[in-house]
Design an enzyme around this catalytic site. Structure first.
Site, mmCIF file in Angstrom:
data_model
loop_
_atom_site.group_PDB
_atom_site.id
_atom_site.type_symbol
_atom_site.label_atom_id
_atom_site.label_comp_id
_atom_site.label_asym_id
_atom_site.label_seq_id
_atom_site.Cartn_x
_atom_site.Cartn_y
_atom_site.Cartn_z
ATOM 1 N N THR A 34 0.870 -1.318 0.065
ATOM 2 C CA THR A 34 0.118 0.024 0.000
ATOM 3 C C THR A 34 0.944 1.244 -0.056
ATOM 4 O O THR A 34 1.958 1.076 0.418
ATOM 5 C CB THR A 34 -0.781 0.188 1.448
ATOM 6 O OG1 THR A 34 0.090 0.198 2.404
ATOM 7 C CG2 THR A 34 -1.546 -1.105 1.393
ATOM 8 N N GLU A 69 -5.531 -3.631 -1.002
ATOM 9 C CA GLU A 69 -6.181 -4.749 -0.089
ATOM 10 C C GLU A 69 -7.409 -5.586 -0.898
ATOM 11 O O GLU A 69 -7.737 -6.694 -0.433
ATOM 12 C CB GLU A 69 -6.538 -4.384 1.358
ATOM 13 C CG GLU A 69 -5.345 -3.726 2.068
ATOM 14 C CD GLU A 69 -5.229 -2.335 1.940
ATOM 15 O OE1 GLU A 69 -5.585 -1.925 0.744
ATOM 16 O OE2 GLU A 69 -4.378 -1.879 2.872
ATOM 17 N N LYS A 89 -15.030 17.255 11.561
ATOM 18 C CA LYS A 89 -16.036 16.875 12.508
ATOM 19 C C LYS A 89 -16.038 18.498 13.187
ATOM 20 O O LYS A 89 -15.517 18.793 13.946
ATOM 21 C CB LYS A 89 -15.627 16.040 13.892
ATOM 22 C CG LYS A 89 -16.540 15.415 14.546
ATOM 23 C CD LYS A 89 -16.292 14.353 15.455
ATOM 24 C CE LYS A 89 -17.764 13.683 15.734
ATOM 25 N NZ LYS A 89 -17.483 12.543 16.735
ATOM 26 N N TRP A 123 -20.546 15.448 11.549
ATOM 27 C CA TRP A 123 -19.554 15.277 10.143
ATOM 28 C C TRP A 123 -19.847 16.081 9.026
ATOM 29 O O TRP A 123 -21.092 16.227 8.589
ATOM 30 C CB TRP A 123 -19.612 13.846 9.888
ATOM 31 C CG TRP A 123 -19.187 12.795 10.970
ATOM 32 C CD1 TRP A 123 -19.918 11.956 11.434
ATOM 33 C CD2 TRP A 123 -18.009 12.588 11.491
ATOM 34 N NE1 TRP A 123 -19.347 11.169 12.566
ATOM 35 C CE2 TRP A 123 -18.098 11.559 12.587
ATOM 36 C CE3 TRP A 123 -16.715 13.419 11.241
ATOM 37 C CZ2 TRP A 123 -16.952 11.389 13.347
ATOM 38 C CZ3 TRP A 123 -15.631 12.784 11.864
ATOM 39 C CH2 TRP A 123 -15.703 11.855 12.852
HETATM 40 P P1 ADP Z 1 -3.714 4.068 -0.931
HETATM 41 O O1 ADP Z 1 -4.598 3.377 0.260
HETATM 42 O O2 ADP Z 1 -2.086 3.995 -0.714
HETATM 43 O O3 ADP Z 1 -4.206 5.371 -1.253
HETATM 44 P P2 ADP Z 1 -5.144 2.425 -2.575
HETATM 45 O O4 ADP Z 1 -5.233 2.447 -4.179
HETATM 46 O O5 ADP Z 1 -5.017 1.142 -2.258
HETATM 47 O O6 ADP Z 1 -3.955 2.926 -2.131
HETATM 48 O O7 ADP Z 1 -6.101 3.459 -2.215
HETATM 49 C C1 ADP Z 1 -7.356 2.838 -1.813
HETATM 50 C C2 ADP Z 1 -8.240 4.028 -1.487
HETATM 51 O O8 ADP Z 1 -8.463 4.978 -2.418
HETATM 52 C C3 ADP Z 1 -9.806 3.555 -0.747
HETATM 53 O O9 ADP Z 1 -9.548 3.336 0.748
HETATM 54 C C4 ADP Z 1 -10.405 4.924 -1.236
HETATM 55 O O10 ADP Z 1 -10.208 5.951 0.118
HETATM 56 C C5 ADP Z 1 -9.508 5.424 -2.363
HETATM 57 N N1 ADP Z 1 -10.692 5.114 -3.279
HETATM 58 C C6 ADP Z 1 -10.656 4.092 -4.369
HETATM 59 N N2 ADP Z 1 -11.485 4.245 -5.208
HETATM 60 C C7 ADP Z 1 -12.282 5.355 -5.003
HETATM 61 C C8 ADP Z 1 -13.242 6.010 -5.623
HETATM 62 N N3 ADP Z 1 -13.915 5.552 -6.614
HETATM 63 N N4 ADP Z 1 -13.896 7.127 -4.810
HETATM 64 C C9 ADP Z 1 -13.476 7.580 -3.704
HETATM 65 N N5 ADP Z 1 -12.243 7.010 -3.244
HETATM 66 C C10 ADP Z 1 -11.704 5.843 -3.638
#
Ligand code: ADP
Length: 544
Positions: free
Chosen positions: A187, A334, A443, A448
Site C-alpha cells: 500500500t 487490499e 468533525k 460530520w
Molecule cells: P492507498 O491506500 O495507498 O491510497 P489504494 O489504491 O489502495 O492506495 O487506495 C484505496 C483508497 O482509495 C480507498 O480506500 C479509497 O479511500 C480511495 N478510493 C478508491 N477508489 C475510490 C473512489 N472511486 N472514490 C473515492 N475514493 C476511492
C-alpha cells in the site's frame, strides 16, 4: 453429500497455455521510451514469457521467492507478470513514484531476490542500489530493431540477453497450489510504513474472471484495452490477467502518460477500454476540450475511473461534450482492487438524466463474491443512503492479513472482515457512496462534514481547476472546513463566490469558512490529493 467436481486449481500458468492456443494472433502494443511503437503477438509473448521463466530458474529463483519489478507499463513487464508466477515465484511490483527510502524498504522487506528494472529507471535504482539486498539486477530496455542495445551497468544483467540464451522448451509450469502467493504489492503507506498485500493464484484468477463480467468491466476478446493505471499499482487493477484470459488486445503507454500521447494511442490502436485515476481523466478532458476535433475516439466504449472520487461534473462533461462514457469504481490494494462498480441497472430505467448521473457518481454496487457492510460504533448501519459508517468487506480477493507485519492487524475484524478506513453510506439499492476516508472527515461541533462532497462540488465551479478540503482548528467548533484551491489559469476566485456557489447544495454549516489559493495540490504516488501534507501545512491555521 459431497459434490463430485474436479478439484481444478486456479493458477496463472494455465492462462499462458490458453492464450497461446486461442489468441496467438492477438496484438500487444507498447509505446517505447523513444515514443516509437513496439508490437508483437500473444504467440510471441507466450514464447518470451517461457524464456523468462527458464532464465529465472537458471538464475536460481525458486518457488515462493520474490522477484521485484521497477517498471512502466510495457510488454516486458507483462512477461514478468506471467513469467514470475509461472515458476511459482512471486511478482513484486515496486512503485517507482515512491521516495527512495520507501522503495528500498519495500524491496528489502518484500525479500526481493532479483529485481527487473527499466533502463530509463536506472537513475532511480542507483539511488538505492547500495541498500538493496537483491542479489541480481536485470535491466529491461526497449530498443527499436536495428538500433544498438544500451550499455548495461557493470554487475547487472541484460534482460534481452537472458531471454535469448534461455530455451523455451525447457519450460515446465510449476505444479502449484492455488493458494500459493502469485504477486505482492505494498500500500502507498499514507499512514505508517507501507504494508505488503499478497495475492494468491486463486484470488488473481477469480478477480480476473470478475473483470470479464459484462456488468462489471466487461473485458472481452474484441476489447482493445489500455491501462493508464500503472502496473506497479495493484497489478494495474488486475486487467492484464483478464485480457490474457479472454484474448483482449493490450496497449501499453510506457512512460508517456500525458494527455496528448494517451489520446493519440487511443485513436491509433482503436482502444475500446481504458482505466485510470481521476487526475488522468481531468487532464484528458482539458486536452479534448482544447482540441475538440483532433481525435476520433468513436471506438471508446468505457473509461474506468477509480482510486479517488470522480467529480460528477467530469463524468457529465465527458458524456455531453465528447460522447465518452466514464464508469466509476471503488477498490483498494487490499481488495485486488475491484470492490464496487457503478452502472445504472434496469431498476432505474425510469430515472432522469440527473438521477442517473447521481448514481454513476457514487462508487457503485458490490461486485459478485464481494460482501460489504458499514459499521458505526458497534452497530451495522442501515442501507438507507443517509446513515454513515466505516465500510467493511470480505471476499475471495480481499486480504486476510498483511505480509509479515505487526502493523495493520486492527484492519481485520474478529469475524473475518477487512476494515477499509473509508466512511460510506449505502442506499437501499446497494449503491455505496464514499463520504470520506475516516481520517479526512471534518468533525464540526460534533457533526460530520464530507470533504469529498465539497471537493466534488467545488471542482464543478468554472474558475476552479482543483480543490481539496481539509479540517482546520476552530475555537468554537473544534474543526471547520478550509478549501485549498487551484484556480483555472487566468481566473480568480473569492471566498464569497465559493460560498454562494456551494450554498444551494449544502447545509450552511458545511460551507468552508476560509479558502487558500495555491499553485498545485500535492499528490500521492498514485495521483491522489495528499491531504496529510495539506493538513501538516495548515496545522497552525486558526479560525474563530
Ligand atoms: P492507498 O491506500 O495507498 O491510497 P489504494 O489504491 O489502495 O492506495 O487506495 C484505496 C483508497 O482509495 C480507498 O480506500 C479509497 O479511500 C480511495 N478510493 C478508491 N477508489 C475510490 C473512489 N472511486 N472514490 C473515492 N475514493 C476511492
Amino acid at each position: 453429500m459431497q459434490g463430485l467436481m474436479m478439484d481444478y486449481q486456479l493458477t496463472l500458468p494455465t492462462l499462458l497455455e490458453r492464450a497461446e492456443a486461442l489468441y496467438s494472433y492477438r496484438e500487444i502494443v507498447t509505446r517505447r521510451p523513444d515514443k516509437s511503437l513496439h508490437r508483437y503477438t500473444v504467440g510471441e509473448f507466450v514464447q518470451r514469457t517461457r524464456r523468462l521463466a527458464v532464465a529465472l530458474v537458471d538464475l536460481g529463483v525458486r518457488p515462493g521467492q520474490r522477484v521485484g519489478t521497477l517498471a512502466w507499463n510495457h510488454y516486458q513487464h507483462l512477461e514478468a507478470y506471467l513469467g514470475i508466477p509461472a515458476i511459482g515465484a512471486v511478482l513484486h511490483t515496486l512503485n517507482l513514484r515512491l521516495h527512495a527510502d520507501d522503495l528500498a524498504y519495500i524491496a528489502n522487506h518484500g525479500g526481493d531476490r532479483v529485481i527487473l528494472v527499466d533502463e530509463v529507471l536506472l537513475p532511480l535504482l542507483e539511488q538505492i542500489r547500495d541498500r538493496l539486498e537483491a542479489e541480481t539486477i536485470v535491466v529491461m530496455s526497449q530498443v527499436p530493431e536495428g538500433e544498438s542495445p544500451p550499455e548495461i551497468p557493470s554487475g547487472m544483467l541484460d534482460y534481452e540477453e537472458l531471454l535469448a540464451a534461455a530455451d523455451p522448451d525447457r519450460y515446465t509450469p510449476a505444479d502449484l497450489d492455488e493458494n500459493a502467493a502469485a504477486a505482492m504489492c505494498y500500500t502507498s503507506g499514507t499512514t505508517g510504513k507501507p504494508k505488503g498485500v499478497v495475492y494468491s493464484h486463486r484470488s488473481t484468477m477469480l478477480h480476473a474472471m470478475a473483470i470479464g463480467m459484462s456488468d462489471l468491466v466487461g473485458v472481452r476478446e474484441r476489447t482493445s484495452y489500455l491501462p493508464v493505471v500503472p502496473m506497479f499499482h495493484v497489478n494495474a487493477w488486475g486487467t492484464p490477467f483478464c485480457c490474457l484470459m479472454v484474448g483482449a488486445k493490450q496497449v501499453f503507454p510506457g512512460p508517456h502518460l500525458d494527455a496528448a500521447s494517451l489520446c493519440d494511442l487511443f485513436e491509433r490502436e482503436r482502444v475500446t477500454m481504458t482505466a485510470g485515476v481521476p487526475t488522468i481523466w481531468m487532464g484528458i478532458l482539458d486536452h479534448l476540450d482544447a482540441n475538440p476535433d483532433k481525435y476520433d475516439l468513436s471506438c471508446m466504449e468505457m473509461m474506468l475511473v477509480g482510486g479517488a472520487a470522480a467529480p460528477p461534473k467530469m463524468i457529465a462533461d465527458f458524456e455531453q461534450r465528447h460522447g465518452l462514457h466514464v464508469v466509476h469504481a471503488w477498490g483498494m490494494t487490499e481488495t485486488s482492487p475491484l470492490g464496487t462498480v457503478s452502472h445504472v441497472g434496469p431498476a432505474n430505467d425510469g430515472a432522469s438524466e440527473q438521477e442517473r448521473l447521481a448514481l454513476r457518481a457514487k462508487q457503485g454496487r458490490m461486485v459478485p463474491l464481494v460482501e460489504i457492510r458499514a459499521r458505526a460504533d458497534d452497530a451495522l448501519v442501515p442501507w438507507d443512503g443517509k446513515s454513515i459508517g466505516e465500510l467493511e468487506v470480505r471476499g475471495p480477493w480481499v486480504a486476510s492479513a498483511y505480509y509479515d507485519s505487526e502493523q495493520g492487524t486492527e484492519a481485520f475484524t474478529d469475524d473475518g472482515w477487512f476494515r477499509t478506513g473509508d466512511v460510506v453510506s449505502i442506499d437501499p439499492q446497494g449503491y455505496v457512496c464514499i463520504v470520506d476516508r475516516a481520517k479526512d472527515l471534518i468533525k464540526s461541533g460534533g457533526e460530520w462534514i464530507s470533504s469529498i462532497a465539497l471537493e466534488n462540488a467545488l471542482m464543478g465551479h468554472p474558475a476552479i481547476a482543483e480543490a481539496a478540503v481539509i479540517p482546520v482548528h476552530h475555537a468554537k467548533w473544534i474543526e471547520r472546513p478550509l478549501a485549498v484551491i487551484v484556480p483555472v489559469e487566468g481566473k480568480s476566485v473569492t471566498l464569497d463566490e465559493v460560498r454562494s456557489f456551494l450554498q444551494p447544495h449544502f447545509a450552511s454549516w458545511w460551507l468552508p469558512d476560509a479558502i487558500e489559493i495555491t499553485d498545485a495540490i500535492p499528490r500521492t504516488s498514485t495521483g491522489k490529493f495528499k491531504k496529510a501534507v495539506l493538513r501538516e501545512t495548515y496545522k497552525n491555521y486558526r479560525l474563530e
